[in-house]
Design an enzyme around this catalytic site. Structure first.
Site, PDB file in Angstrom:
ATOM      1  CE  LYS A 177      -2.171   2.984   2.013  1.00  0.00           C
ATOM      2  NZ  LYS A 177      -1.841   4.411   1.717  1.00  0.00           N
ATOM      3  CD  GLU A 252      11.049  -0.928  11.247  1.00  0.00           C
ATOM      4  OE1 GLU A 252      11.829   0.019  11.339  1.00  0.00           O
ATOM      5  OE2 GLU A 252      11.331  -2.079  11.584  1.00  0.00           O
ATOM      6  CB  CYS A 286      11.258   7.366  12.076  1.00  0.00           C
ATOM      7  SG  CYS A 286      12.540   6.460  11.201  1.00  0.00           S
ATOM      8  CD  GLU A 385       7.417  10.978  14.616  1.00  0.00           C
ATOM      9  OE1 GLU A 385       6.280  10.486  14.473  1.00  0.00           O
ATOM     10  OE2 GLU A 385       8.443  10.471  14.143  1.00  0.00           O
TER      11      GLU A 385
HETATM   12  P1  NAD Z   1       0.726   7.566   8.947  1.00  0.00           P
HETATM   13  O1  NAD Z   1       0.734   6.557  10.027  1.00  0.00           O
HETATM   14  O2  NAD Z   1      -0.345   8.578   8.926  1.00  0.00           O
HETATM   15  O3  NAD Z   1       0.695   6.855   7.513  1.00  0.00           O
HETATM   16  C1  NAD Z   1       1.605   5.874   7.135  1.00  0.00           C
HETATM   17  C2  NAD Z   1       0.937   4.922   6.163  1.00  0.00           C
HETATM   18  O4  NAD Z   1      -0.137   4.272   6.816  1.00  0.00           O
HETATM   19  C3  NAD Z   1       0.341   5.597   4.926  1.00  0.00           C
HETATM   20  O5  NAD Z   1       0.532   4.762   3.805  1.00  0.00           O
HETATM   21  C4  NAD Z   1      -1.140   5.687   5.269  1.00  0.00           C
HETATM   22  O6  NAD Z   1      -1.973   5.707   4.144  1.00  0.00           O
HETATM   23  C5  NAD Z   1      -1.326   4.411   6.043  1.00  0.00           C
HETATM   24  N1  NAD Z   1      -2.469   4.419   6.972  1.00  0.00           N
HETATM   25  C6  NAD Z   1      -3.031   5.484   7.597  1.00  0.00           C
HETATM   26  N2  NAD Z   1      -4.073   5.088   8.343  1.00  0.00           N
HETATM   27  C7  NAD Z   1      -4.171   3.751   8.202  1.00  0.00           C
HETATM   28  C8  NAD Z   1      -5.043   2.760   8.733  1.00  0.00           C
HETATM   29  N3  NAD Z   1      -6.040   3.068   9.559  1.00  0.00           N
HETATM   30  N4  NAD Z   1      -4.838   1.473   8.397  1.00  0.00           N
HETATM   31  C9  NAD Z   1      -3.820   1.124   7.564  1.00  0.00           C
HETATM   32  N5  NAD Z   1      -2.980   2.022   7.020  1.00  0.00           N
HETATM   33  C10 NAD Z   1      -3.149   3.320   7.330  1.00  0.00           C
HETATM   34  O7  NAD Z   1       2.175   8.238   9.012  1.00  0.00           O
HETATM   35  P2  NAD Z   1       2.735   9.463   8.178  1.00  0.00           P
HETATM   36  O8  NAD Z   1       2.433  10.705   8.915  1.00  0.00           O
HETATM   37  O9  NAD Z   1       2.376   9.330   6.770  1.00  0.00           O
HETATM   38  O10 NAD Z   1       4.299   9.123   8.313  1.00  0.00           O
HETATM   39  C11 NAD Z   1       5.094   9.617   9.304  1.00  0.00           C
HETATM   40  C12 NAD Z   1       5.290   8.609  10.425  1.00  0.00           C
HETATM   41  O11 NAD Z   1       6.036   7.496   9.961  1.00  0.00           O
HETATM   42  C13 NAD Z   1       6.096   9.214  11.554  1.00  0.00           C
HETATM   43  O12 NAD Z   1       5.528   8.837  12.767  1.00  0.00           O
HETATM   44  C14 NAD Z   1       7.457   8.577  11.374  1.00  0.00           C
HETATM   45  O13 NAD Z   1       8.251   8.542  12.523  1.00  0.00           O
HETATM   46  C15 NAD Z   1       7.083   7.222  10.885  1.00  0.00           C
HETATM   47  N6  NAD Z   1       8.232   6.571  10.240  1.00  0.00           N
HETATM   48  C16 NAD Z   1       8.863   5.555  10.897  1.00  0.00           C
HETATM   49  C17 NAD Z   1       9.993   4.956  10.337  1.00  0.00           C
HETATM   50  C18 NAD Z   1      10.701   3.845  11.064  1.00  0.00           C
HETATM   51  O14 NAD Z   1      11.460   3.127  10.425  1.00  0.00           O
HETATM   52  N7  NAD Z   1      10.527   3.691  12.360  1.00  0.00           N
HETATM   53  C19 NAD Z   1      10.448   5.384   9.097  1.00  0.00           C
HETATM   54  C20 NAD Z   1       9.774   6.418   8.439  1.00  0.00           C
HETATM   55  C21 NAD Z   1       8.655   6.996   9.019  1.00  0.00           C
END
Ligand code: NAD
Length: 488
Positions: A177, A252, A286, A385
């Site tokens: 996705k 993650e 992150c 964050e």
């Molecule tokens: P998000 O959680 O809003 O979205 C991430 C993904 O999840 C997107 O593809 C989104 O469409 C999907 N998503 C959203 N709601 C969902 C649901 N209910 N069910 C299934 N999928 C769903 O995060 P974001 O704001 O897009 O990304 C930033 C976050 O990602 C930050 O918290 C960052 O720290 C984290 N991040 C972590 C790492 C790591 O390796 N630990 C790496 C990069 C980013």
């Protein structure tokens, strides 16, 4: 943008496909606010079709020896190398980051792909001794089935590679996705994979919003492992939904990563890494350095150097700029709101704090590099964050106070210390509550062959990538072979 199709389709069973309902949404350029493309707005019915394609393709893919799967993945890597410039252009257009950063990120994704392609030759189990005579004991790896992979937009091609390569080398098929803000990056990866000869259905790419396309993937009974990179809030829901049916889950998640500057630090080096950790990639990591913990004795000197360096930063989407926009306007507005709330609670903004509205930034989603001080460690902004170019300075009296503050967080992803003392460095690495500890550099910068992941609310204990990701995407089976020596 010539390389991006007018409407980004899904990849299902080796073919490009629009969403069955015919719906689309617009993807905007973060640098200019203009529409880059339309995107297939997939829903449960599209996800179900993709999962079915993956399910049908999985037995044959798993039957193929891992070495041969590795050869196919290697061909995908060669395709990525051949199209590196094109992929980087798409990453740059979708994220607003400089082309040279996007090119480097694509190089990182290629390195990761190479690592896992070669793991086909090393998909080790373990052979050990049995406690019983004439009995042999070993383990072998088996795939889980269909992997549901959900990613964030911050480093889009790296995030795709980070999940797809380890899932496939283990013999799983996958439904990826894509992040809704970086659909074309996932689309071109799917294209390169098909052109490289990946059998249809082995990798399916679904576009769409989280609630509409991500949630049905997490809930699908035929998805055996869900690997998610994103926010802690969404990760919590995924853990609950997929955990209900005992699907394997790898999370993650977010971070609020401390960078400690001791009184014996090389201050210029500490400033360099603070600026990179806090502001590179517009703070959308992150692993970004969002809590800078500075010894009292060097606080003023460090602060002065940091402010001077921050004021020199160039903000924009070109190779001459230091950081670009944030990914979308919603994120930008949230950040501005958080900074305003912190100010109302007594925080002082000593750099930035505003949206950039000059002629070259006016329609993009640009946040000025922002530094706060006088923030209570218990304040909301200290514990949550923001995922943007915002960092906070804290003043502490000594090492014990710095370590205590570093550990006073709901997150535990990465941490860094700047010191010339071996004793402090080793003690910090030992005691800091983080999945990654760094001495005299930034809070970010993991390597493709190393396991990455966090403690507390930064994850659920799994590690990707490295060989440790193989444990996420495979099941160990014990095999015992008993022989009768009298029958030889
Ligand atoms: P998000 O959680 O809003 O979205 C991430 C993904 O999840 C997107 O593809 C989104 O469409 C999907 N998503 C959203 N709601 C969902 C649901 N209910 N069910 C299934 N999928 C769903 O995060 P974001 O704001 O897009 O990304 C930033 C976050 O990602 C930050 O918290 C960052 O720290 C984290 N991040 C972590 C790492 C790591 O390796 N630990 C790496 C990069 C980013």
């Amino acid at each position: 943008m010539t390389n991006i199709p007018a409407t980004i389709p899904n990849w299902i069973n080796g073919k490009e496909q629009t969403a069955q309902g015919g719906e689309v949404f617009a993807n905007l350029s973060p640098a200019t606010g203009e529409i880059l493309c339309q995107v297939a707005r997939s829903r449960e019915v599209d996800v179900a079709q993709a999962v079915e394609a993956a399910k049908q393709a999985q037995p044959a893919w798993a039957e193929m020896p891992a070495v041969q799967r590795g050869n196919v993945l290697h061909d995908i890597v060669l395709g990525m190398k051949q199209h590196q410039a094109e992929i980087a252009e798409i990453v740059a257009a979708e994220t607003g980051k400089a082309y040279k950063e996007a090119y480097g990120e694509t190089g990182g994704a290629i390195a990761l792909g190479l690592f896992y392609a070669s793991e086909g030759q090393r998909l080790y189990g373990c052979t050990t001794t049995s406690g019983t005579p004439n009995k042999y004991a070993m383990t072998v790896r088996h795939p889980l089935g269909v992997a549901g992979l959900i990613i964030a937009a911050n480093t889009p091609i790296a995030n795709v590679a980070w999940k797809v390569f380890p899932a496939l080398i283990c013999g799983n098929t996958a439904v990826l996705k894509a992040a809704e803000d970086t659909p074309a990056t996932a689309w071109i990866f799917g294209k390169v994979a098909q052109e490289a000869g990946l059998p249809p259905g082995v990798l399916n790419v679904i576009q769409g919003y989280g609630e509409e396309a991500g949630a049905p993937l997490v809930a699908h009974l035929d998805v055996a492992v869900v690997s998610f990179t994103g926010s802690t809030a969404v990760g919590r829901t995924i853990q609950r939904v997929a955990g209900e049916r005992f699907a394997r889950v790898s999370l993650e998640l977010g971070g609020k990563n401390p960078l400690v500057v001791c009184d014996d630090a090389d201050l210029d080096n500490a400033v360099k890494w603070t600026v990179l950790s806090a502001f590179s990639n517009a703070g959308q990591r992150c692993a970004s350095g969002s809590r800078i913990i500075v010894f009292d004795a060097v606080y003023e000197a460090f602060r002065e150097k940091l402010l001077a360096r921050t004021q020199q930063l160039k903000i924009g989407p070109t190779n001459e700029d230091d950081l670009g926009p944030v990914i979308n306007e919603r994120q930008l507005i949230n950040m501005l709101g958080s900074v305003e709330q912190a100010q109302q609670e007594g925080a002082k903004v000593i750099a930035g704090g505003t949206r950039l509205v000059g002629p070259e930034h006016v329609n993009g989603f640009y946040m000025a590099p922002t530094i706060l001080e006088d923030v209570n460690p218990k304040a909301h902004i200290s514990c949550s964050e923001l995922f943007g170019p915002i960092t906070i300075l804290y003043r502490v009296k000594d090492f014990a106070a710095a370590l205590a503050l570093a550990n006073n967080s709901p997150y535990g992803l990465t941490a860094s210390i700047h010191t010339r003392s071996l004793d402090r460095a080793v003690r910090f690495c030992d005691k800091v509550q983080a999945g990654v500890a760094v001495v005299n550099a930034g809070t970010y910068g993991s390597e493709p062959h190393m396991p990455f992941g966090g403690l507390k609310q930064s994850g659920n204990g799994t590690r990707e990538p490295g060989t440790e990701a193989l444990d996420v995407y495979s099941e160990l089976k014990d095999i015992y072979i008993n022989i009768d020596p009298d029958k030889t």
